[in-house]
Scaffold this motif. Structure first.
Motif, PDB file in Angstrom:
ATOM      1  N   VAL A 118       0.991  -1.187  -0.035  1.00 37.47           N
ATOM      2  CA  VAL A 118       0.117   0.131  -0.078  1.00 37.47           C
ATOM      3  C   VAL A 118       0.849   1.271  -0.081  1.00 37.47           C
ATOM      4  N   ASP A 119       0.615   2.186  -1.027  1.00 38.36           N
ATOM      5  CA  ASP A 119       1.452   3.301  -1.276  1.00 38.36           C
ATOM      6  C   ASP A 119       0.467   4.324  -0.663  1.00 38.36           C
ATOM      7  N   TYR A 120       0.963   5.029   0.375  1.00 36.68           N
ATOM      8  CA  TYR A 120       0.106   6.288   0.840  1.00 36.68           C
ATOM      9  C   TYR A 120       0.844   7.397   1.727  1.00 36.68           C
ATOM     10  N   SER A 121       0.343   8.339   1.815  1.00 42.57           N
ATOM     11  CA  SER A 121       1.015   9.797   2.349  1.00 42.57           C
ATOM     12  C   SER A 121       1.943  10.287   1.305  1.00 42.57           C
ATOM     13  N   SER A 122       3.089   9.657   1.210  1.00 43.36           N
ATOM     14  CA  SER A 122       4.072   9.860   0.043  1.00 43.36           C
ATOM     15  C   SER A 122       4.262  11.355  -0.239  1.00 43.36           C
ATOM     16  N   PRO A 123       4.627  12.086   0.845  1.00 47.88           N
ATOM     17  CA  PRO A 123       4.751  13.630   0.517  1.00 47.88           C
ATOM     18  C   PRO A 123       5.843  13.818  -0.162  1.00 47.88           C
ATOM     19  N   ASN A 158       5.995   4.367   1.873  1.00 49.10           N
ATOM     20  CA  ASN A 158       5.801   5.700   1.889  1.00 49.10           C
ATOM     21  C   ASN A 158       6.820   6.439   0.818  1.00 49.10           C
ATOM     22  N   HIS A 159       6.128   6.574  -0.397  1.00 46.56           N
ATOM     23  CA  HIS A 159       6.944   7.056  -1.738  1.00 46.56           C
ATOM     24  C   HIS A 159       7.093   8.226  -1.573  1.00 46.56           C
ATOM     25  N   VAL A 160       8.007   8.843  -0.692  1.00 43.84           N
ATOM     26  CA  VAL A 160       8.419  10.155  -0.447  1.00 43.84           C
ATOM     27  C   VAL A 160       9.050  10.807  -1.680  1.00 43.84           C
ATOM     28  N   LEU A 313      12.094  10.792 -15.258  1.00 43.56           N
ATOM     29  CA  LEU A 313      10.794  11.360 -14.597  1.00 43.56           C
ATOM     30  C   LEU A 313      10.067  10.476 -13.620  1.00 43.56           C
ATOM     31  N   TYR A 314       8.909  11.446 -13.371  1.00 43.57           N
ATOM     32  CA  TYR A 314       8.133  10.581 -12.314  1.00 43.57           C
ATOM     33  C   TYR A 314       7.657   9.195 -12.470  1.00 43.57           C
ATOM     34  N   ALA A 315       7.285   9.167 -13.916  1.00 43.68           N
ATOM     35  CA  ALA A 315       6.909   8.103 -14.404  1.00 43.68           C
ATOM     36  C   ALA A 315       7.795   6.863 -14.302  1.00 43.68           C
ATOM     37  N   THR A 317      10.242   6.393 -12.412  1.00 43.99           N
ATOM     38  CA  THR A 317      10.552   6.065 -10.832  1.00 43.99           C
ATOM     39  C   THR A 317       9.428   4.951 -10.665  1.00 43.99           C
ATOM     40  N   ASP A 318       8.224   5.283 -11.037  1.00 47.59           N
ATOM     41  CA  ASP A 318       7.068   4.518 -10.710  1.00 47.59           C
ATOM     42  C   ASP A 318       7.270   3.335 -11.256  1.00 47.59           C
ATOM     43  N   LEU A 319       7.651   3.283 -12.399  1.00 46.40           N
ATOM     44  CA  LEU A 319       7.985   2.042 -12.969  1.00 46.40           C
ATOM     45  C   LEU A 319       8.801   1.037 -12.481  1.00 46.40           C
ATOM     46  N   ARG A 341      -6.237  13.415  -9.480  1.00 49.94           N
ATOM     47  CA  ARG A 341      -5.492  14.274 -10.539  1.00 49.94           C
ATOM     48  C   ARG A 341      -4.383  13.758 -11.224  1.00 49.94           C
ATOM     49  N   GLN A 342      -3.885  12.676 -10.536  1.00 51.06           N
ATOM     50  CA  GLN A 342      -2.788  11.912 -10.887  1.00 51.06           C
ATOM     51  C   GLN A 342      -3.411  10.685 -11.774  1.00 51.06           C
ATOM     52  N   GLY A 343      -4.485  10.664 -11.932  1.00 53.96           N
ATOM     53  CA  GLY A 343      -5.180   9.360 -12.581  1.00 53.96           C
ATOM     54  C   GLY A 343      -4.506   8.874 -14.037  1.00 53.96           C
TER      55      GLY A 343
HETATM   56  N1  ARG Z   1       5.012  12.564  -4.169  1.00 54.86           N
HETATM   57  C1  ARG Z   1       3.881  12.333  -4.661  1.00 54.86           C
HETATM   58  C2  ARG Z   1       3.230  13.820  -4.484  1.00 54.86           C
HETATM   59  O1  ARG Z   1       3.278  14.476  -3.578  1.00 54.86           O
HETATM   60  C3  ARG Z   1       2.916  11.423  -4.533  1.00 54.86           C
HETATM   61  C4  ARG Z   1       3.444   9.843  -4.660  1.00 54.86           C
HETATM   62  C5  ARG Z   1       2.429   9.146  -4.771  1.00 54.86           C
HETATM   63  N2  ARG Z   1       3.065   7.745  -4.988  1.00 54.86           N
HETATM   64  C6  ARG Z   1       3.527   7.061  -6.298  1.00 54.86           C
HETATM   65  N3  ARG Z   1       3.999   5.947  -6.053  1.00 54.86           N
HETATM   66  N4  ARG Z   1       3.572   8.004  -7.182  1.00 54.86           N
HETATM   67  O2  ARG Z   1       2.234  14.050  -5.527  1.00 54.86           O
END
Ligand code: ARG
Length: 578
Positions: A118-123, A158-160, A313-315, A317-319, A341-343
């Motif tokens: 579970v990926d959550y919070s992730s600030p 926590n994917h910070v 990029l963000y993508a 890393t997510d891969l 919005r990140q749908g």
């Molecule tokens: N750090 C990103 C943000 O603040 C959220 C990351 C969510 N997790 C992920 N695996 N993309 O928008």
């Protein structure tokens, strides 16, 4: 026991005996309206249609084979072929009695345990946590707790955001301030620090050059810059932990797996995508075209995996992150609690991960998006002057407001206990106001509503709980040692018992759909049914027979136990008095 599941099995068996092929399911659900029994089985209609027979007759055949001896007092066929099941009161009472005092109440462990990542919070660590991080943090945590409760193995992630160009600037700023200020003090207010760094960057070309250099040095593993980065990261993470503690959220340092962790895999991953012919060079960048996510005009969706300057990029890393979650963590189900919005980003990442074979079809990839928390004016919640609201400030205000509320009610609790109650009520109110809304919709943040003792709020539920505790105090009874037999006689008792026994199926739905509001609505309905029971069924009044009194005390106890457990799964605490 999950009654819906139990009845489903019973009806399914009867359908088999009635000669209905196994692909037709029983479709058992709690009845929505009074008069239609407690549960309704709707499977006969679809089966009859396919088998080209009369649905009412088929329903009758099912009922003939339906063995609910001692469980249902009546089974009737209604309308075009609904089967209405009225459960037997002594059976309900017996079931409820069995779960009293049990730590899981009547919830059985799942028979199909999974590893759920579970990926959550992730600030983003560059800035202080703000209200935009609230939803992911608390919705994710509620789901995690419920998943563990039913027996799944949960890996919190926590994917910070701890990587990328901003960190060059921040680390350079940290270094430039180091002569005069200690890091902990400089970073005490991360938001202000970020603003200073930005100003410095915009106004001082020399500093801007250093900042850019530091990005490159950071990426190439330069020890000095890495050490500064680590210092920054450390302090920012500990700010986050303070918030998690205050919020009663179960994330720890061990769950941090930030963007930086995937750095080494990025070039490997891009090379693989190129080898597979998925990534191609387009205007100097490496991109993947996804026709499966084409827009209306038929243009394929484009995912950039490496920029022209070599940056990822963000993508990307997510891969890499998906590969890790599937390959190393062995996740069967990957859940992401990220803003709606990140749908599109998530859709692209999921589609590409599957296409590249990083994830097999047996793994479930799920983005559980959520709406925005808005202010009273319907636009995203902001400070009076339009700034972002820091989460820490919001939570302090919640506790202060709860304290003022308790003081205004003339509570005679000692001061230290009042402070404790204010903390539980204030934090509980903020969390519950959010969790009780359907996850996918926006909602309006209102102090007044969330701190009200009326309606679907945490204070209402917490207050209902304290009222039950006060009954036990007045009766001079320890609920845990009550062993009286529970007997259902009044309709309000029956309704209440039925609701209590629906706790397992509520949790089942919450976990399946990742919807905490399902549990909130349940608890609210439970508290409301308790209130009507309390009004019509005297407990400690003179003239109430002892057996009746004790049975009703057992019901009170069952309500208190379910409320406490339910709220704890939402990360909300109860108290004995307020
Ligand atoms: N750090 C990103 C943000 O603040 C959220 C990351 C969510 N997790 C992920 N695996 N993309 O928008």
């Amino acid at each position: 026991m999950n009654i819906r599941e139990f009845l489903t099995d019973k009806v399914q068996a009867a359908m088999t005996q009635a000669g209905i092929p196994a692909e037709y399911s029983a479709h058992v659900a709690a009845s929505k309206k009074a008069g239609f029994g407690d549960y309704q089985a709707n499977g006969a209609m679809a089966a009859a249609k396919a088998m080209k027979t009369n649905p009412r007759e088929l329903a009758a055949k099912i009922v003939e084979h339906l063995d609910l001896e001692g469980i249902a007092e009546q089974v009737e066929i209604a309308g075009p072929g609904f089967i209405n099941i009225h459960l037997n009161e002594p059976w309900l009472a017996g079931e409820l009695q069995q779960c009293l005092g049990e730590s899981a109440l009547s919830v059985d462990k799942t028979t199909a345990p999974q590893t759920v990542v579970v990926d959550y919070s992730s600030p983003n660590l560059a800035k202080e946590m703000h209200v935009g991080h609230l939803r992911s943090t608390i919705i994710g945590d509620a789901i995690v707790k419920a998943l563990e409760f039913v027996g799944h193995t949960v890996v919190r992630q926590n994917h910070v955001g701890d990587w990328g160009t901003q960190f060059g600037m921040l680390v350079a700023e940290l270094e430039s301030q180091a002569e005069t200020t200690e890091a902990g003090i400089a970073l005490k207010d991360l938001e202000a620090f970020y603003q200073r760094a930005k100003k410095h960057f915009d106004e001082d070309p020399e500093f801007a050059t250093t900042a850019r250099e530091y990005v490159v040095r950071l990426q190439s593993g330069d020890t000095k810059v890495l050490a500064l980065w680590q210092q920054f990261r450390e302090i920012s993470l500990s700010h986050g932990e303070e918030i998690y503690n205050l919020l009663n959220v179960s994330l720890t340092r061990a769950n941090v797996m930030g963007e930086s962790a995937y750095n080494e895999d990025l070039p490997v991953l891009v090379a693989e995508l190129e080898q597979q012919g998925l990534a191609v060079v387009d205007q100097g960048a490496k991109v993947v075209f996804l026709p499966e996510l084409a827009d209306k005009a038929g243009n394929p969706s484009v995912v950039i995996v490496q920029k022209q300057d070599g940056g990822y990029l963000y993508a990307t890393t997510d891969l890499a992150c998906i590969r890790y979650r599937v390959g190393k963590l062995k996740g069967d189900r990957l859940m992401y609690f990220i803003d709606q919005r990140q749908g599109l980003h998530m859709q692209q990442v999921f589609a590409l991960a599957r296409k590249a074979g990083f994830v097999g079809p047996e793994v479930s990839l799920e983005h559980h998006g959520f709406g925005t928390m808005n202010g009273e004016d319907g636009t995203p919640f902001k400070t009076r002057d339009g700034g972002t609201v820091k989460l820490a400030q919001l939570l302090v205000e919640a506790v202060d407001r709860a304290r003022a509320l308790i003081d205004s009610k003339g509570s005679d609790l000692p001061d230290s206990e009042k402070a404790e109650v204010a903390r539980k009520v204030g934090i509980g109110a903020v969390k519950y106001a959010d969790l009780s809304k359907t996850r996918t919709t926006d909602y309006i943040f209102s102090w007044e509503k969330m701190l009200s003792f009326e309606g679907n709020t945490a204070p209402y539920l917490q207050y209902a709980y304290t009222r039950i505790q006060s009954i036990f105090r007045n009766a001079n009874v320890d609920p845990a040692s009550l062993d009286a037999t529970l007997v259902i006689t009044e309709p309000q008792e029956r309704q209440l018992a039925m609701k209590l026994l629906q706790f397992p199926e509520t949790i089942e739905l919450m976990v399946k759909e990742a919807f905490p509001h399902v549990l909130c609505s349940y608890l609210f309905e439970l508290a409301s049914l308790y209130m009507s029971f309390y009004e019509s069924c005297p407990i400690l009044k003179d003239g109430v027979k002892e057996t009746t009194r004790d049975s009703r005390l057992q019901l009170c106890r069952a309500v208190a136990e379910h409320m406490q457990l339910g709220l704890s799964l939402l990360g909300i605490e109860v108290m004995d008095r307020m």
